[in-house]
Design a protein around this motif. Structure first.
Motif, PDB file in Angstrom:
ATOM      1  N   VAL A 335       0.928  -1.101   0.220  1.00  0.00           N
ATOM      2  CA  VAL A 335      -0.043   0.083   0.155  1.00  0.00           C
ATOM      3  C   VAL A 335       0.924   1.318  -0.064  1.00  0.00           C
ATOM      4  O   VAL A 335       1.705   1.410   1.047  1.00  0.00           O
ATOM      5  N   GLY A 339      -2.367   5.250  -0.924  1.00  0.00           N
ATOM      6  CA  GLY A 339      -3.395   4.177  -0.905  1.00  0.00           C
ATOM      7  C   GLY A 339      -3.472   3.276  -1.890  1.00  0.00           C
ATOM      8  O   GLY A 339      -4.173   2.286  -2.025  1.00  0.00           O
ATOM      9  N   CYS A 412      -7.780  -3.991   2.852  1.00  0.00           N
ATOM     10  CA  CYS A 412      -6.179  -3.387   2.778  1.00  0.00           C
ATOM     11  C   CYS A 412      -5.532  -4.267   3.700  1.00  0.00           C
ATOM     12  O   CYS A 412      -5.843  -4.702   4.871  1.00  0.00           O
ATOM     13  N   ARG A 429      -7.514   1.268  -4.669  1.00  0.00           N
ATOM     14  CA  ARG A 429      -6.943   2.057  -3.362  1.00  0.00           C
ATOM     15  C   ARG A 429      -7.568   1.733  -1.946  1.00  0.00           C
ATOM     16  O   ARG A 429      -8.913   1.285  -2.242  1.00  0.00           O
ATOM     17  N   CYS A 430      -6.813   1.633  -1.178  1.00  0.00           N
ATOM     18  CA  CYS A 430      -7.542   1.642   0.026  1.00  0.00           C
ATOM     19  C   CYS A 430      -8.334   2.693   0.628  1.00  0.00           C
ATOM     20  O   CYS A 430      -7.627   3.953   0.576  1.00  0.00           O
ATOM     21  N   THR A 431      -9.554   2.597   1.155  1.00  0.00           N
ATOM     22  CA  THR A 431     -10.070   3.847   1.711  1.00  0.00           C
ATOM     23  C   THR A 431      -9.930   4.183   3.071  1.00  0.00           C
ATOM     24  O   THR A 431     -10.537   5.081   3.616  1.00  0.00           O
ATOM     25  N   GLY A 433      -7.643   6.009   4.029  1.00  0.00           N
ATOM     26  CA  GLY A 433      -7.109   7.091   4.238  1.00  0.00           C
ATOM     27  C   GLY A 433      -5.888   7.255   5.358  1.00  0.00           C
ATOM     28  O   GLY A 433      -5.190   6.744   5.292  1.00  0.00           O
ATOM     29  N   CYS A 436      -4.812   4.561   7.660  1.00  0.00           N
ATOM     30  CA  CYS A 436      -3.950   3.454   7.221  1.00  0.00           C
ATOM     31  C   CYS A 436      -2.476   3.458   7.643  1.00  0.00           C
ATOM     32  O   CYS A 436      -2.107   4.682   7.223  1.00  0.00           O
ATOM     33  N   GLN A 439      -0.252   4.665   4.427  1.00  0.00           N
ATOM     34  CA  GLN A 439      -0.460   6.052   4.382  1.00  0.00           C
ATOM     35  C   GLN A 439       0.011   7.009   5.282  1.00  0.00           C
ATOM     36  O   GLN A 439       0.617   8.068   4.885  1.00  0.00           O
TER      37      GLN A 439
END
Length: 778
Positions: A335, A339, A412, A429-431, A433, A436, A439
């Motif tokens: 990741v 994201g 994720c 993409r990982c949601t 934000g 995470c 990120q």
């Protein structure tokens, strides 16, 4: 100890001169004058003489290449002239397209002369000579800032400590490549194995590692070679007219140039050179990964200029990539800071181009499915130079029965959040934000980096520790840290913690462009961030700017504009920015938008941007949009004209356009969007001062030469750019002003010969003070 006699002094000088001359014949002319044994005999004789009489030792003595006591760390060096990258051509057609672009831009039909040279696979460095003596050596680094490796560079025999010739430059910056020959590499690895130490994967890694040793005595023991390929600064002697003349000058001053370099007339001669050097690649004795071509004439190089960070007058023609077969053992999903999920192939280790490859990129899930790659497959791994290895195809005929399909993870792998991937999106993409971990960490590390907020002491490990201890979760949390919290972390103490808090406080006042870059907006680099700051003048306006205006910013295209708009439309991002501002972070800006930018925001420009964004203006060309914009001036007038329908077209606009325009304005809220954009244009215009006041040097070209005492050249350049000037590295009849510092050389002479106005550092400082600029603070 008694002083040496005059005879001994003269004998030592004679031996030094003899050895330096033999080195010149050996390294530069490729014409050895004596056998190695004779060189070694004279070298030992000088060594014994200097040991008996230490006062005889001079800085340019060949015996002074043995290294010195270890350093604690390398100092940073700011390159006065950036060390740029090159665009690449990977096949003959791309090279022909490059040559076509060059000839079209120069408006010439005849064949262009190029210099062709092997693209050495080593480490790029810069050598600075002052009055003929080696004063500094630095690595390329990021192109703007490198590491001071002077002590190490002095150990390389093909790096002259002193220039030759009766007339040497007062200032000469040479760019070149340090490589490790194959023979020396094999011998080094044999010694490493014998000593039960780590062996090097390839000569390039060995060269880079050797040159970046803190103990220069280790560097001195490594078989390194230097080849010069360009000059970045030249003062005190006439400037050569061509690149080939420059290489001849370098040779005459005792600098080694690759013997394979050739001048080629036209693209077909370049291709002949390329295929010839490719054929003899394995016999050269050192690694190359392609050929570099440069337009020979310097005046043509200046005319062609640069795009982004690469020159338009040069290109690297890469050799075909090397490929190998191996087995795909599994896939991990990484990741990234934005994201994005990237599949990474876990491979059975294999040697590709001299490097052991165990991981490779699979790009994205669409590419995996397109290539029908499965876990357990035998796959082809591709690696070209320093390009990240990638899996390019599978061999279905070798597929085992138990091979497994590859699919996106259900959530994720870092934070467990939902994975989002629209129908038209390639990237998943990982949601999660800001919650995470992947990120969080990367966003904070980028925010703290030197070219962003430059928070001294906030390195990657400390960021990881702060996140692991849940002391921070967003960049805004950094400014709420307390010294005692930081001091409690492993390997931290009160002093280190106090220093970090002080560095955070210092970073609160940062230029708006750097702040925007620090936010990590997708696709926004330093130059784009600076353009946004210059065009809009303050953070608040940028946060509210509609896509119609973002598209008008120089060098901002559709994808970049959408990325900016999406970033500031995200509530989590806005909350973080508000948190930064509340914590006292104060992005510095004039508050005044660029007059040139505001003047460009005409109704015609808004219509062109709207067309790019999907407003139904198909078939209405830019010329017609210009006519409509000039005729109606405002959105309200345009809307009223469109309401009249067919027959209301201004002169020069075809029949039916107004009917189409009326429908387009009514669709998808375009009338309101144009009105909102127009309202912001009016707001910007009210804040923008007269162009002459805000950018008094707009349209002028300035040149800096010599040494400045009160601030660096880079600071002077930034100050001049703030006032609207273009800062060039060469003097021409179009130059507006030359600033001559101490020891100014050929640029000053050229300015005087052309009648270009010249001022000193004091006059430049007066200009800055007049307009409220402190260059020392830039």
């Amino acid at each position: 100890m008694s002083q040496p006699s005059q005879d001994i002094i003269q004998k030592a000088q004679h031996l030094r001169d003899q050895l330096n001359d033999w080195s010149y014949r050996y390294y530069v002319l490729d014409d050895p004058a004596v056998p190695d044994a004779e060189y070694d005999r004279i070298y030992r004789e000088l060594q014994a003489l200097e040991a008996a009489h230490p006062s005889l030792v001079s800085a340019d003595s060949p015996t002074q290449r043995v290294g010195d006591v270890p350093l604690e760390a390398f100092d940073q060096v700011q390159h006065e002239v950036p060390m740029l990258s090159l665009d690449n051509a990977f096949d003959d057609d791309e090279l022909r397209a490059f040559d076509k672009r060059v000839r079209e831009r120069l408006d010439v039909s005849d064949a262009v002369d190029y210099v062709a040279e092997p693209k050495l696979d080593g480490l790029a460095i810069s050598l600075l000579y002052l009055d003929g003596e080696l004063a500094r050596a630095a690595t390329r680094g990021d192109g703007q800032t490198g590491e001071n490796i002077t002590v190490n560079a002095r150990t390389i025999r093909s790096v002259p400590l002193t220039l030759r010739g009766d007339k040497v430059p007062s200032r000469l910056e040479v760019r070149g490549e340090v490589v490790m020959p194959h023979e020396g590499f094999a011998a080094l690895n044999a010694r490493q194995e014998e000593a039960e130490q780590k062996v090097f994967a390839n000569p390039r890694n060995a060269a880079a590692g050797s040159l970046r040793q803190l103990d220069s005595r280790i560097t001195a023991s490594r078989p390194l070679e230097f080849y010069a390929y360009s000059m970045a600064q030249l003062e005190g002697v006439p400037e050569p007219a061509t690149h080939s003349d420059m290489l001849d000058a370098l040779r005459s001053w005792n600098l080694r140039v690759n013997p394979e370099v050739r001048v080629c007339a036209g693209v077909e001669a370049l291709l002949d050179f390329y295929h010839g050097i490719l054929e003899k690649r394995d016999r050269l004795g050192y690694d190359i990964d392609g050929v570099v071509y440069k337009v020979n004439r310097f005046d043509w190089q200046r005319d062609l200029g640069f795009v982004s960070r690469a020159p338009r007058w040069a290109i690297a023609h890469k050799f075909p990539a090397q490929e190998e077969l191996t087995v795909l053992n599994g896939v991990d999903w990484q990741v990234g800071r934005t994201g994005a999920l990237t599949p990474v192939a876990r491979l059975e280790p294999v040697q590709v181009g001299g490097v052991t490859v165990s991981n490779a990129t699979l790009h994205n899930i669409d590419e995996i499915q397109r290539l029908d790659i499965r876990i357990g497959d035998t796959v082809v791994v591709y690696r070209a130079g320093d390009v990240i290895p990638k899996v390019v195809r599978a061999l279905p005929e070798r597929r085992p029965a138990e091979a497994q399909n590859i699919s996106l993870p259900p959530s994720c792998p870092v934070c467990g959040s939902e994975i989002l991937r629209g129908d038209d999106q390639v990237v998943a993409r990982c949601t999660g934000g800001l919650i995470c971990g992947a990120q969080q960490r990367e966003a904070i590390k980028h925010f703290a980096s030197r070219r962003a907020m430059d928070i001294d002491g906030l390195g990657d490990k400390l960021v990881d520790a702060l996140v692991d201890q849940e002391l921070i979760s967003t960049v805004a949390d950094l400014y709420r840290l307390q010294s005692e919290q930081v001091a409690g972390l492993e390997r931290m103490g009160e002093k280190s913690a106090d220093n970090l808090i002080a560095a955070l406080e210092d970073s609160k006042s940062v230029a708006l462009g750097r702040f925007l870059f620090a936010l990590g907006i997708l696709q926004i680099g330093e130059e784009t961030a600076k353009s946004l700051a210059d065009c809009f003048g303050d953070l608040d306006t940028i946060r509210r700017a509609p896509l119609l205006l973002l598209l008008a910013v120089p060098d901002v295209g559709m994808e970049v504009a959408k990325a900016i708009g999406a970033f500031f439309a995200e509530a989590d991002n806005e909350a973080v920015i508000d948190g930064l501002l509340a914590a006292g972070v104060n992005p510095q800006s004039s508050g005044e938008p660029s007059a040139a930018f505001v003047n460009s925001l005409t109704l015609a420009q808004l219509l062109k941007s709207a067309k790019r964004l999907g407003m139904n203006l198909e078939g209405i060309g830019d010329k017609s949009l210009e006519t409509l914009g000039n005729h109606y001036r405002t959105v309200a007038e345009l809307s009223a004209g469109a309401a009249e329908g067919a027959g209301a077209e201004p002169k020069g606009v075809r029949s039916g356009v107004m009917t189409q325009l009326a429908k387009a304005l009514a669709d998808n809220g375009w009338l309101a969007r144009l009105q909102d954009a127009e309202a912001m244009v009016a707001e910007l215009a009210a804040r923008a001062p007269a162009q002459a006041e805000s950018r008094p040097l707009e349209g002028q070209t300035w040149v800096l030469t010599g040494t400045l005492e009160q601030f660096t050249r880079d600071q002077a350049k930034q100050g001049l750019q703030q006032l609207g000037a273009k800062v060039s590295g060469s003097v021409s009849k179009n130059t507006s002003m030359v600033v001559a510092g101490a020891a100014a050389g050929s640029k000053l002479a050229k300015a005087e010969s052309l009648g270009v106005e010249v001022c000193d550092e004091a006059a430049l400082l007066s200009v800055f003070e007049q307009h409220g600029i402190d260059p020392g603070a830039l």
